[in-house]
Design an enzyme around this catalytic site. Structure first.
Site, short mmCIF file in Angstrom:
data_model
loop_
_atom_site.label_atom_id
_atom_site.label_comp_id
_atom_site.label_asym_id
_atom_site.label_seq_id
_atom_site.Cartn_x
_atom_site.Cartn_y
_atom_site.Cartn_z
CB CYS A 272 -1.00 0.15 1.06
SG CYS A 272 -1.96 -1.29 1.52
NE ARG B 249 4.62 1.76 -0.42
CZ ARG B 249 5.52 1.70 0.36
NH1 ARG B 249 6.80 2.03 -0.32
NH2 ARG B 249 5.65 1.23 1.40
CD1 TRP C 266 -0.58 -6.24 -3.27
CD2 TRP C 266 -0.67 -6.94 -1.40
NE1 TRP C 266 -0.19 -7.58 -3.41
CE2 TRP C 266 -0.25 -8.10 -2.16
CE3 TRP C 266 -0.69 -7.35 -0.15
CZ2 TRP C 266 0.11 -9.44 -1.70
CZ3 TRP C 266 -0.48 -8.57 0.31
CH2 TRP C 266 -0.21 -9.55 -0.32
CG ASN D 225 2.08 1.02 3.89
OD1 ASN D 225 1.65 -0.29 3.70
ND2 ASN D 225 3.04 1.43 3.84
N GLY D 226 -0.23 -0.85 6.36
CA GLY D 226 0.69 -1.72 7.31
C GLY D 226 -0.44 -2.75 7.73
CE LYS E 37 13.38 -10.33 -11.31
NZ LYS E 37 14.00 -10.19 -10.06
CD GLU F 258 9.73 -10.94 -9.80
OE1 GLU F 258 8.91 -10.56 -8.71
OE2 GLU F 258 11.06 -10.65 -9.91
CE LYS G 272 10.96 -2.34 -6.19
NZ LYS G 272 11.60 -3.14 -7.00
C1 AGP Z 1 12.03 -9.54 -6.89
O1 AGP Z 1 12.08 -9.08 -8.12
C2 AGP Z 1 10.69 -9.33 -6.02
N1 AGP Z 1 10.15 -8.13 -6.10
C3 AGP Z 1 10.96 -9.64 -4.66
O2 AGP Z 1 11.46 -10.88 -4.35
C4 AGP Z 1 11.88 -8.93 -3.51
O3 AGP Z 1 13.12 -9.09 -4.06
C5 AGP Z 1 11.66 -9.12 -1.94
O4 AGP Z 1 10.70 -9.09 -1.83
C6 AGP Z 1 12.46 -8.50 -1.21
O5 AGP Z 1 12.42 -7.12 -1.26
P1 AGP Z 1 13.45 -6.02 -0.59
O6 AGP Z 1 14.83 -5.87 -1.23
O7 AGP Z 1 12.69 -4.73 -0.75
O8 AGP Z 1 13.50 -6.69 0.98
#
Ligand code: AGP
Length: 607
Positions: free
Chosen positions: A2, A27, A75, A101-102, A484, A487, A602
């Site tokens: 979010c 997000r 989200w 958010n949370g 990659k 996803e 993200k």
């Molecule tokens: C990778 O493409 C993903 N979006 C995901 O695995 C990401 O790397 C993971 O959620 C960790 O996120 P961070 O690096 O922000 O902690």
């Protein structure tokens, strides 16, 4: 997950909120809403789906008058992505609107209590308890009501609040979720991320846990959790607006792939001084290094795979055992960690819930903590004993690319730095540093020498499954290559240590099964070649990633991807680039929403 934004000033709030939400859409993107205050009237607009729907509903904000407001892109965690569950949520008396958010962990108990007291709920969200609590505690002073409300909440929250009794004022509250205040000229802002602020101001204040802020057009006042006013220094955002724009590329992901030579250079170059690696930020750790008996690397997703790739260089150069552990597992594993452990925590966002929890668990057992983080001022950066920033710049695409390669680059440098300070670096220190300095150039070469990737993507994009195989450092990269692919393209893609094929997985190989074989590590090349021959003799189509002059592999494979010659110890950041591009073009051929893949967000700020 979010994103939240807030604005107060003289301009029309809705277009500014919508613009901010577009920047935060990475997000979370299943529903969105804004609440805008015009005089003493709060009007709420909400939609299912993307911010574009909200723009359409509000005529790009033109139909919502008022110069004070808050916004949210969601989200879903509690309750389906419906309009009712979209934020902002209103109090029963219509006086308060809240975005969040949370996660509120004790929301069930609070919800039952509020229902007993006569409050009516309109949504299934955990967030709605917050707005009813604020109404319950409000006795003419919003600040007091927020303190009392915050005292009842368990979990993580970044809140934006408006009250119809206080036109022109917005409130922001932070506990374990990011929240940044933006200081403008006769206007002020808050947002979950600086990307939503840079169009308006570069001057920001990072709120910390337990702090809250009261913003009007003329001033920002910040308080601690007891209501005591505090002074905080403003910081200046160094990157420019274009850094958070697509800059002519179809997708942020492609732009961020192409930015990798520059991003890796930004991570490496300033830390090489007089032919040596130097981390100013690690001064205190140097004297503690001889006490370190074990390094544990923890992270989630790609950041974890970055740790898997970096582990080889750390072990080889420092001769200290390195374990890699998924943060979601480590936090519940009763880990054997004490004061002789150095915990390296890796995170692009610095806000990943499992990574934070694992870090806190290990800290409580005495580990020294070193964070490798991209987002400045993030929770992980603040919690760590030592923080090394990756300086990748804003990463918007949900699928990380430059975030991952800069993380590994920093691990390579840490390996050299620790080894040198421990007196364990052999005579070839200069050669190794030269290899590091060559990485940006070699990443660019890896981009340039693979013009066939879009055509290969057309060959493979309809495959039912893709297997990635490799050994040693190649296996670490295969893990990220497969992630990659799955996803963003939604193809089933799995990475296997090539030596494990015969222990089960080879049963899946049949006629025309694509196998992507990583062959960039000379120490295990012959072994991987045998695996290629084995899968080929069972009908597999092999796409090999290797060096141009590697004739044995060239003749064994059906299709080829290339990297320039490089030392295998540091080649993961080069190898991944053709695989990122392959995933990108396969996803494009499949018509996928590349920057915002389904079901993902993200930063994963919930468990
Ligand atoms: C990778 O493409 C993903 N979006 C995901 O695995 C990401 O790397 C993971 O959620 C960790 O996120 P961070 O690096 O922000 O902690």
């Amino acid at each position: 997950m979010c994103g939240i934004v807030g604005f107060t000033g003289k301009q029309s709030a809705a277009p500014i909120l919508l613009d901010g939400l577009k920047k935060l859409e990475y997000r979370g993107y299943d529903s969105a809403g804004i609440a805008v205050m015009d005089g003493n009237t709060i009007s709420v607009s909400k939609v299912r789906g993307r911010i574009a729907n909200l723009c359409e509903k509000t005529g790009d904000g033109a139909s919502v008058p008022g110069s004070t407001g808050i916004g949210h892109t969601r989200w879903a965690t509690h309750g389906a992505p419906t309009e009712e569950n979209a934020h902002p949520h209103l109090s029963n008396d219509g006086r308060f609107a809240v975005v969040h958010n949370g996660i509120i962990e004790n929301y069930m108990a609070l919800r039952e209590e509020l229902i007993r007291d006569g409050y009516r709920f309109q949504s299934e969200t955990d967030t709605e308890v917050i707005v009813h609590l604020i109404e319950m505690y409000y006795r003419g002073n919003v600040r007091d009501a927020l303190i009392k409300t915050a005292n009842r909440l368990r979990g993580s929250y970044a809140l934006g609040v408006i009250c119809s009794e206080e036109p022109g004022r917005i409130y922001a509250v932070r506990e374990a979720s990011p929240l940044i205040l933006g200081i403008g000229m006769e206007e002020n802002f808050f947002a979950s991320d600086v990307t939503a602020l840079v169009n308006h101001t570069r001057n920001v204040v990072y709120l910390e846990d337990g702090e809250f802020a009261e913003l009007s057009g003329d001033e920002i006042r910040i308080f601690d959790c007891t209501g005591r006013e505090i002074n905080k220094k403003a910081s200046r955002i160094s990157w420019d607006v274009q850094a958070a724009e697509k800059g002519g590329y179809d997708h942020f992901m492609l732009k961020e792939i192409m930015e990798q030579p520059a991003a890796v250079k930004a991570a490496i170059a300033p830390r090489i001084k007089n032919g040596k690696i130097d981390f100013d930020e690690l001064g205190g750790l140097v004297s503690e290094l001889p006490e370190i008996r074990k390094i544990v690397i923890t992270a989630c997703g790609s950041a974890y795979y970055a740790g898997c790739a970096g582990k080889y260089a750390l072990e080889r150069l420092c001769r200290i055992p390195v374990e890699t552990q998924l943060a979601s597992e480590l936090r519940y594993s009763d880990p054997l960690i004490d004061g002789s452990t150095l915990l390296i925590v890796i995170s692009q966002s610095g806000e990943t819930a499992d990574t934070i929890a694992a870090m806190k668990e290990c800290k409580s057992r005495g580990a020294r903590t070193l964070a490798v983080v991209n987002v400045v001022g993030s929770s992980i950066a603040s919690l760590a004993d030592y923080t090394v920033y990756t300086w990748a710049g804003p990463e918007i695409a949900v699928a990380t690319t430059k975030g991952y390669t800069t993380q590994i680059s920093v691990l390579y440098m840490l390996a050299l730095f620790f080894a040198e300070r421990l007196g364990r670096l052999g005579e070839d220190a200069g050669g190794l540093i030269g290899q590091l300095q060559a990485l940006p150039r070699r990443i660019q070469q890896a981009i340039d020498m693979n013009p066939s990737i879009p055509a290969l993507a057309m060959k493979y994009h309809e495959s039912r499954a893709l297997f990635f195989i490799g050994r040693n450092t190649d296996y670490a990269v295969a893990l990220e290559g497969a992630l990659k692919m799955k996803e963003i393209s939604y193809l089933h893609a799995e990475a296997y240590a090539a030596g494990e094929l015969k222990h089960g997985t080879i049963a899946l190989i049949e006629e025309h099964q694509p196998v992507i074989a990583l062959c960039c590590n000379p120490s295990v090349m012959e072994k991987t070649l045998s695996n290629i021959v084995e899968v080929k003799s069972r009908g597999a189509e092999v796409l090999a990633l290797t060096f141009r002059n590697n004739h044995k592999i060239l003749s064994a494979a059906d299709d080829l991807l290339f990297i320039p010659d490089a030392d295998a110890l540091f080649s993961a950041v080069i190898e991944i680039v053709p695989l990122q591009l392959l995933a990108y073009y396969v996803a494009k051929a499949n018509g996928c929403d590349i920057d915002k893949p389904k079901n993902l967000a993200k930063s994963v700020t919930v468990e």
